[in-house]
Design a protein around this motif. Structure first.
Motif, PDB file in Angstrom:
ATOM      1  N   UNK A 245      -4.299   0.328  -2.215  1.00  0.00           N
ATOM      2  CA  UNK A 245      -4.684   0.691  -3.571  1.00  0.00           C
ATOM      3  C   UNK A 245      -3.584   0.357  -4.579  1.00  0.00           C
ATOM      4  N   UNK A 246      -4.019  -0.074  -5.754  1.00  0.00           N
ATOM      5  CA  UNK A 246      -3.098  -0.326  -6.856  1.00  0.00           C
ATOM      6  C   UNK A 246      -3.421   0.633  -7.997  1.00  0.00           C
ATOM      7  N   UNK A 247      -2.391   1.273  -8.555  1.00  0.00           N
ATOM      8  CA  UNK A 247      -2.612   2.221  -9.642  1.00  0.00           C
ATOM      9  C   UNK A 247      -3.173   3.546  -9.168  1.00  0.00           C
ATOM     10  N   UNK A 248      -2.997   3.838  -7.879  1.00  0.00           N
ATOM     11  CA  UNK A 248      -3.489   5.080  -7.292  1.00  0.00           C
ATOM     12  C   UNK A 248      -2.341   5.725  -6.528  1.00  0.00           C
ATOM     13  N   UNK A 249      -2.227   7.057  -6.607  1.00  0.00           N
ATOM     14  CA  UNK A 249      -1.156   7.744  -5.892  1.00  0.00           C
ATOM     15  C   UNK A 249      -1.246   7.484  -4.398  1.00  0.00           C
ATOM     16  N   UNK A 250      -2.472   7.486  -3.869  1.00  0.00           N
ATOM     17  CA  UNK A 250      -2.684   7.209  -2.454  1.00  0.00           C
ATOM     18  C   UNK A 250      -2.729   5.693  -2.270  1.00  0.00           C
ATOM     19  N   UNK A 251      -1.594   5.109  -1.880  1.00  0.00           N
ATOM     20  CA  UNK A 251      -1.470   3.652  -1.846  1.00  0.00           C
ATOM     21  C   UNK A 251      -2.059   3.036  -0.590  1.00  0.00           C
ATOM     22  N   UNK A 252      -1.914   3.726   0.553  1.00  0.00           N
ATOM     23  CA  UNK A 252      -2.379   3.163   1.822  1.00  0.00           C
ATOM     24  C   UNK A 252      -3.254   4.182   2.549  1.00  0.00           C
ATOM     25  N   UNK A 253      -4.382   3.703   3.060  1.00  0.00           N
ATOM     26  CA  UNK A 253      -5.268   4.555   3.847  1.00  0.00           C
ATOM     27  C   UNK A 253      -5.610   3.822   5.142  1.00  0.00           C
ATOM     28  N   UNK A 254      -5.295   4.464   6.278  1.00  0.00           N
ATOM     29  CA  UNK A 254      -5.684   3.947   7.582  1.00  0.00           C
ATOM     30  C   UNK A 254      -6.958   4.656   8.020  1.00  0.00           C
TER      31      UNK A 254
END
Length: 232
Positions: free
Chosen positions: A208-217
């Motif tokens: 994600x860009x511009x989101x606090x949660x950048x990586x989701x597995x």
């Protein structure tokens, strides 16, 4: 003096602990499930192609390292198969989300998909383009474009397909911010158990860009059912 020093140390540790707890994580592990039920309404003359189908969708996701439910969706639409290469799918989706503990958000999505698919002797490619309008209750409405490209290699035994490994990538473009804000990369296996039931088992990495949660597995399973009883 000692009491003042002890109180100062206590407040410092309390402040550090508070900010550590309130800092939003940059990554998460989630479990996703999508279920699709297709009901053919109109078939071709030879009964081999479903020209028009009614589709029902449900989605259930867990997050915060799969500790709680964070996303529930339900929707419906129609799939129009123009020919063996092209499908058009207008549909809608209602979503209820709890991305953070104690917070809730709701939205209705209107979507239009254009699917292109070509099967070769030893592999298949598919591209799905989606325009998505999101009507959100807690934030400004959003319009975005999503393009999912999938490459599949069926594993055969004679004329029987045992299973089909696949890889896919899907970038997201937000028209309001005029940026590519997300990409989802997927690897998985599709297994067709019979003409009425197919399952996909997959791992997905979301950036994600511009989101606090950048990586989701993500570990997930998609279930696809087909009900042919309503068409002779």
């Amino acid at each position: 003096m000692n009491k003042i020093l002890i109180l100062a140390v206590f407040f410092c540790f309390s402040a550090v602990n508070f900010f550590a707890q309130s800092t939003a994580p940059e990554s998460d592990f989630q479990v996703w499930n999508d279920t699709q039920i297709a009901i053919p309404l109109i078939k071709s003359k030879d009964k081999k192609i479903d020209r028009v189908s009614l589709i029902f969708y449900t989605t259930l996701r867990t997050g915060e390292n799969s500790k709680r439910f964070i996303d529930e969706r339900i929707g419906a639409g129609f799939e129009f198969r123009i020919n063996k290469y092209l499908t058009l799918t207008p549909n809608f989706m209602y979503r209820a989300g709890q991305p953070v503990t104690g917070g809730r958000e709701y939205e209705t999505r209107l979507r239009f998909d254009v699917g292109l698919e070509k099967k070769f002797n030893h592999f298949a490619i598919k591209n799905r383009s989606r325009i998505e309008q999101r009507f959100r209750n807690s934030r400004a409405d959003s319009t975005r474009y999503r393009n999912k490209f999938t490459f599949t290699v069926p594993i055969m035994r004679g004329k029987e397909e045992l299973f089909a490994p696949f890889v896919a990538t899907e970038p997201f473009y937000e028209f309001q911010s005029k940026h590519w804000t997300r990409n989802e990369f997927t690897v998985g296996i599709s297994k067709k158990f019979n003409s009425a039931f197919t399952a996909e088992f997959f791992y997905l990495l979301q950036n994600n860009r511009g989101n606090t949660l950048r990586y989701v597995n993500v570990a997930g399973i998609n279930l696809k059912f087909k009900i042919d009883r309503f068409v002779k």
